[in-house]
Design a protein around this motif. Structure first.
Motif, short mmCIF file in Angstrom:
data_model
loop_
_atom_site.label_atom_id
_atom_site.label_comp_id
_atom_site.label_asym_id
_atom_site.label_seq_id
_atom_site.Cartn_x
_atom_site.Cartn_y
_atom_site.Cartn_z
N LEU A 121 0.81 -1.21 0.00
CA LEU A 121 0.00 0.00 0.00
C LEU A 121 0.85 1.27 0.00
CD1 LEU A 121 -2.75 -1.03 2.57
CD2 LEU A 121 -3.07 -0.69 0.12
N GLN A 122 2.12 1.13 0.35
CA GLN A 122 2.98 2.30 0.46
C GLN A 122 3.36 2.83 -0.92
OE1 GLN A 122 6.21 0.93 2.86
NE2 GLN A 122 5.18 1.34 4.80
N ASN A 123 3.02 4.05 -1.18
CA ASN A 123 3.35 4.66 -2.46
C ASN A 123 4.62 5.50 -2.30
OD1 ASN A 123 3.04 5.35 -5.14
ND2 ASN A 123 1.78 7.14 -4.69
N HIS A 124 5.69 4.84 -1.86
CA HIS A 124 6.91 5.57 -1.54
C HIS A 124 7.80 5.74 -2.77
CE1 HIS A 124 8.97 1.73 -1.56
NE2 HIS A 124 8.24 1.28 -0.54
N LEU A 125 8.91 6.44 -2.59
CA LEU A 125 9.81 6.82 -3.69
C LEU A 125 10.35 5.63 -4.48
CD1 LEU A 125 11.90 9.57 -1.85
CD2 LEU A 125 10.23 9.94 -3.68
N ASN A 156 9.05 2.53 -4.87
CA ASN A 156 8.00 1.94 -5.71
C ASN A 156 7.66 2.83 -6.90
OD1 ASN A 156 7.56 -0.52 -4.46
ND2 ASN A 156 6.20 0.35 -2.92
N LYS A 157 7.70 4.13 -6.70
CA LYS A 157 7.45 5.06 -7.82
C LYS A 157 8.52 4.92 -8.90
CE LYS A 157 4.95 8.66 -5.25
NZ LYS A 157 5.01 10.05 -4.72
N ILE A 173 11.11 -3.64 1.60
CA ILE A 173 10.87 -2.26 1.21
C ILE A 173 10.21 -2.19 -0.16
CG2 ILE A 173 11.98 -0.02 0.75
CD1 ILE A 173 11.96 -0.96 3.72
N ALA A 174 10.74 -2.95 -1.10
CA ALA A 174 10.16 -2.99 -2.45
C ALA A 174 10.68 -4.22 -3.17
CB ALA A 174 10.53 -1.73 -3.22
N GLU A 175 9.92 -4.68 -4.16
CA GLU A 175 10.35 -5.84 -4.93
C GLU A 175 9.74 -5.82 -6.32
OE1 GLU A 175 7.04 -8.70 -2.72
OE2 GLU A 175 9.08 -9.44 -3.03
#
Length: 500
Positions: free
Chosen positions: A29-33, A35-36, A65-67
């Motif tokens: 759900l996190q739309n962080h830097l 993932n952007k 954090i991201a994948e």
């Protein structure tokens, strides 16, 4: 009591599952830097044919954090050196030193000072013997020091020869999984039990000012006895010799050189010495001769003698032991300079430590089994060398991050490993990355580059104080190497700027 214990265990398993799933849901759900930035890569026209793999976790909490395609097996290029250096560090520690021994066989006549026997150079797998990375400007001084010891032993003449013994490692000095275009060049050199002068020589050219004309070889440095060249290079309007290749197999002495050389300039390329052990024996004997100690027979190697069924089982006496720098210093050069030769030697040393067999096969087997025992999911892990030069290597982002996280959280050698990595904007192969940005000094990582592959794996310190372990690999992109480097740098910037 038994039923109560079972219920409690089931409760713990359920709670752990719920926590993991909840964590993954929060992250998605996190739309962080980060993932952007990943979203941008997914729709980038330059990457429409590319494979992209990325994975990053918080090393303290284990939080993802991201994948993006984290289980995809990718050609790692030189990021594979992380597997080689981390494994040898775990197995040998930081203080190990390779040993090269100067020995003699037979008897010394004390009256005539004649040795009735041979001088042996017993290799211990040291990749730094005469290396410019440690002994620049004095690369052959070790021979002079050895000759001093020979004279001290009362030897002024030798009824025999110098014999190089590289038998500690396999005689296979080029991986069968490397491209023919690469074998023969300085960066495609496998381990040798007796390496010297970084196992390389230089071919110097004189190129005419007119474009498209044949060039001439002006010198070979150092001179390699018996080496012959078919020079098929031509002058061109180019800045360097990056598209010039030397073709030739190990232990053979005919080389073909093809490609372009900058017009109107003197330039050079580097090749792999065909037989490092023989070259050292020959060079050593030449220096003995120059110092006044004559040998009656031609220099040789144990390998060549074995080929001729001439098995020598002389009793040897050691005159001098030459010690390498500490293995941690070799690891530092391997990672910071992305030194393929050092990586291949470390791979063979891993095999020797585990199975008493120094070879590509034993080394890759030992690495595979080491990380499997540590709990790594080794599905899709394929290792064909220690340097990452082979296109048949395959490692996933998750596997890289497992290794990085293990070294951070479980290894007593983490600080040594961490300090061996290039630093963004400051050192090694990351020196030019992210100048004047937030990632300078905050990214410690190994880079990887082969044709159509750009990869990085390492650690990032974020704005919020997290330390991330990450791996990114983009293969088969439709843009230049400089452009793909810029895109990945943007991803590193996003990680460093993370404020969650």
């Amino acid at each position: 009591k038994l039923n109560l214990m079972k219920k409690f265990l089931l409760f713990l398993i359920l709670l752990n599952t719920l926590l993991i799933n909840a964590q993954k849901k929060v992250i998605k759900l996190q739309n962080h830097l980060v993932n952007k930035e990943l979203a941008k890569l997914e729709i980038d026209k330059d990457l429409k044919n590319a494979s992209i793999s990325f994975y990053a976790i918080d090393t303290k909490t284990g939080e993802i954090i991201a994948e993006l395609n984290p289980n995809m097996s990718m050609v790692p290029a030189s990021t594979q050196k992380l597997f080689t250096t981390a494994t040898v560090l775990e197995l040998s520690g930081t203080e190990y030193r390779y040993k090269t021994k100067i020995q003699y066989s037979g008897k010394i006549d004390k009256t005539t000072k004649i040795l009735y026997g041979n001088i042996y150079i017993k290799g211990g797998g040291d990749p730094t013997l005469g290396s410019k990375y440690f002994y620049k400007g004095r690369q052959f001084d070790f021979i002079k020091h050895a000759i001093t010891e020979i004279k001290k032993a009362g030897i002024n003449s030798i009824k025999g020869r110098v014999i190089a013994d590289a038998s500690i490692y396999s005689y296979e000095i080029a991986s069968p999984k490397w491209l023919w275009e690469e074998v023969g060049n300085y960066y495609a050199i496998a381990a040798n039990g007796l390496t010297v002068h970084d196992n390389l020589y230089e071919v110097h050219f004189k190129s005419p000012y007119q474009e498209g004309k044949p060039t001439k070889i002006s010198k070979i440095k150092p001179y390699i006895p018996g080496l012959k060249f078919y020079n098929e290079t031509f002058s061109a309007n180019t800045r360097n010799t990056s598209k010039t290749y030397i073709y030739g197999a190990p232990y053979t002495y005919t080389r073909f050189i093809r490609g372009s050389v900058p017009k109107g300039k003197s330039s050079y390329i580097k090749g792999a010495i065909p037989d490092p052990a023989y070259y050292l024996a020959w060079r050593f004997q030449q220096e003995l001769d120059s110092s006044g100690i004559k040998c009656t027979k031609k220099a040789n190697t144990i390998r060549l003698l074995e080929l001729n069924n001439d098995t020598i089982k002389d009793k040897r006496i050691t005159l001098k032991t030459i010690y390498s720098p500490k293995i941690i210093d070799i690891i530092n050069k391997t990672n910071k300079n992305s030194n393929n030769l050092f990586a291949e030697h470390l791979l063979s040393q891993i095999g020797y430590i585990k199975y008493k067999e120094g070879s590509l096969q034993s080394g890759t087997k030992a690495i595979f089994n080491f990380w499997k025992l540590k709990g790594m999911d080794i599905d899709g892990l394929h290792l064909s060398d220690g340097s990452g030069l082979s296109r048949l290597n395959a490692i996933s982002a998750k596997q890289f991050v497992f290794l990085l996280n293990y070294m951070k959280t479980r290894s007593k050698y983490f600080s040594h490993f961490y300090n061996s990595l290039p630093v963004a904007g400051k050192s090694g192969t990351l020196r030019s990355i992210g100048k004047n940005t937030i990632i300078v000094g905050n990214v410690h990582a190994k880079s990887g580059l082969v044709a159509r592959v750009r990869a990085y794996a390492g650690y990032v310190k974020t704005k919020s104080g997290r330390e991330l372990a990450f791996s990114v690999n983009i293969s088969n992109h439709n843009c230049s190497s400089w452009e793909i480097k810029k895109k990945i740098t943007a991803l590193m910037l996003a990680m460093a700027a993370l404020d969650i």
